[in-house]
Design an enzyme around this catalytic site. Structure first.
Site, mmCIF file in Angstrom:
data_model
loop_
_atom_site.group_PDB
_atom_site.id
_atom_site.type_symbol
_atom_site.label_atom_id
_atom_site.label_comp_id
_atom_site.label_asym_id
_atom_site.label_seq_id
_atom_site.Cartn_x
_atom_site.Cartn_y
_atom_site.Cartn_z
ATOM 1 N N ASP A 236 8.231 10.514 20.969
ATOM 2 C CA ASP A 236 6.373 10.917 21.681
ATOM 3 C C ASP A 236 5.648 10.634 21.660
ATOM 4 O O ASP A 236 5.308 12.580 20.608
ATOM 5 C CB ASP A 236 6.567 11.853 23.393
ATOM 6 C CG ASP A 236 5.131 12.098 23.754
ATOM 7 O OD1 ASP A 236 4.047 11.254 23.152
ATOM 8 O OD2 ASP A 236 4.588 13.265 24.670
ATOM 9 N N TRP B 291 5.065 19.529 25.468
ATOM 10 C CA TRP B 291 5.265 18.503 26.178
ATOM 11 C C TRP B 291 6.584 17.942 25.778
ATOM 12 O O TRP B 291 7.268 17.180 26.758
ATOM 13 C CB TRP B 291 4.058 17.366 24.746
ATOM 14 C CG TRP B 291 2.876 17.328 25.322
ATOM 15 C CD1 TRP B 291 2.194 18.357 24.481
ATOM 16 C CD2 TRP B 291 2.394 17.205 26.302
ATOM 17 N NE1 TRP B 291 0.647 18.032 24.849
ATOM 18 C CE2 TRP B 291 1.242 17.894 26.076
ATOM 19 C CE3 TRP B 291 2.924 17.083 27.638
ATOM 20 C CZ2 TRP B 291 -0.117 17.701 27.894
ATOM 21 C CZ3 TRP B 291 1.921 16.449 28.454
ATOM 22 C CH2 TRP B 291 0.049 17.005 28.140
ATOM 23 N N LYS C 129 -5.717 10.310 21.965
ATOM 24 C CA LYS C 129 -5.828 11.009 20.848
ATOM 25 C C LYS C 129 -6.127 11.133 19.593
ATOM 26 O O LYS C 129 -7.896 11.355 18.879
ATOM 27 C CB LYS C 129 -4.775 12.284 20.913
ATOM 28 C CG LYS C 129 -4.005 13.292 21.513
ATOM 29 C CD LYS C 129 -2.740 14.058 21.516
ATOM 30 C CE LYS C 129 -2.667 14.618 23.305
ATOM 31 N NZ LYS C 129 -3.044 15.713 23.883
#
Length: 359
Positions: A172, A102, A196
């Site tokens: 993030d 990511w 999530k």
């Protein structure tokens, strides 16, 4: 209904109490005669949902008054590009720490808007640890420093907030937001996809300090402009109303558990138990440096990979879902976000022990 435990990395499981409340309110939200899906986002009913959503998130994360809370479409992935487009201002460089898949995606997205300085990377060890802070090469002329506190795929997590001096810190937090206490005031910008730890897919939250907005590139469409979205309370266009509603229910559920402090203790216990079971096993192992192990995403491999298919099929038969590791790294992965009860982790540990005993 068949009892299952969903270990998906995202979209992930939701608290059962949230699903039951959504089910009960599906056709008629609190006597309004409407489903939330049908409501005007400008109507009094939905405006009350939106206000509670924002107020609860500000309370749970202790977001200071000089930060805006935005709920935007496009998920966290869209923010990979929109962050530099919004906060670079007159600068041309941004620093990034590369700790996994990511981070790499965020770097790729930023390169269309600025010169990316990779201040540190753990690529050489296959992203199994976090680079030592003393090795970071930070460009003081950069607009900000970006990092990914928890890497969903590789299973590494920062245990502390890094000190980067005067540079705005951008994070993030898609896969660990609301899972542990953080001091929001140490960040310039926090962003996260909702699918999530916060609710279903369909939105991203952006928490941005006031001094970082108002710098957007003129070519940036209004819909992606943080300042313009803030002025319209994230309703410059029709928002993802049902996602907002469900995220709001998750936040109310979290408050009922005792808030972030309480859920952090539960998360610590879950992760400690699962890692202990893996470390004591002759069949399973975790490749991540112990100090950098994620509480949210636990990857593990079998010493005999010919057993992988049998492990996954048996697990599914017994109600343990989505344990297959990401295709880029293989093996297994158990994502144990806030909604995963301790009973689910204990049941998984028992299953793993039994599978090892019989194989």
């Amino acid at each position: 209904m068949t009892k299952v435990y969903n270990f998906s990395a995202g979209p992930s499981m939701l608290p059962q109490a949230v699903l039951k409340q959504a089910q009960a309110e599906m056709l008629d939200w609190q006597g309004s005669g409407m489903s939330v899906m049908e409501m005007s986002h400008r109507g009094a009913e939905f405006m009350s949902i939106a206000k509670t959503l924002h107020d609860d998130l500000r309370e749970l994360m202790a977001v200071p008054d000089n930060y805006q809370i935005l709920f935007l479409q496009g998920g966290a992935t869209a923010q990979f590009s929109f962050i530099p487009a919004n906060i670079l201002g007159d600068k041309h460089k941004a620093c990034y720490i590369n700790t996994g898949a990511w981070s790499e995606k965020a770097i790729k997205g930023a390169k269309s808007y600025c010169d990316v300085v990779v201040s540190a990377t753990s690529e050489a060890n296959n992203f199994t640890s976090i680079p030592e802070r003393s090795t970071w090469n930070i460009d003081e002329q950069a607009a900000y420093l970006h990092y990914t506190p928890n890497e969903t795929i590789h299973g590494v997590e920062f245990q502390d907030i890094p000190d980067v001096g005067d540079l705005p810190l951008v994070a993030d937090m898609s896969s660990n937001i609301l899972s542990r206490h953080i001091d929001v005031s140490k960040f310039g910008l926090i962003y996260a996809g909702t699918q999530k730890n916060m609710g279903p897919a369909g939105a991203a939250v952006v928490i941005v300090r006031d001094d970082l907005i108002g710098k957007a590139q003129k070519s940036l469409p209004d819909i992606f402009n943080y300042e313009k979205q803030a002025k319209q309370e994230s309703m410059l266009n029709t928002p993802a109303t049902y996602t907002w509603y469900l995220v709001g229910l998750v936040l109310q559920w979290l408050k009922a558990q005792g808030g972030v402090a309480a859920i952090e203790q539960i998360n610590q216990r879950k992760a400690k138990s699962l890692y202990a079971a893996i470390d004591q096993s002759a069949l399973y192992s975790n490749p991540v440096a112990v100090a950098d192990r994620s509480r949210m995403n636990v990857p593990f491999i079998l010493s005999d990979d010919t057993l992988d298919k049998a492990f996954l099929s048996t697990a599914k038969e017994q109600g343990f879902l989505a344990l297959k590791g990401h295709r880029s790294v293989g093996g297994m992965r158990a994502s144990i976000y806030n909604a995963m009860p301790e009973s689910g982790v204990e049941a998984l540990i028992q299953f793993m022990a039994e599978f090892e005993r019989t194989h």
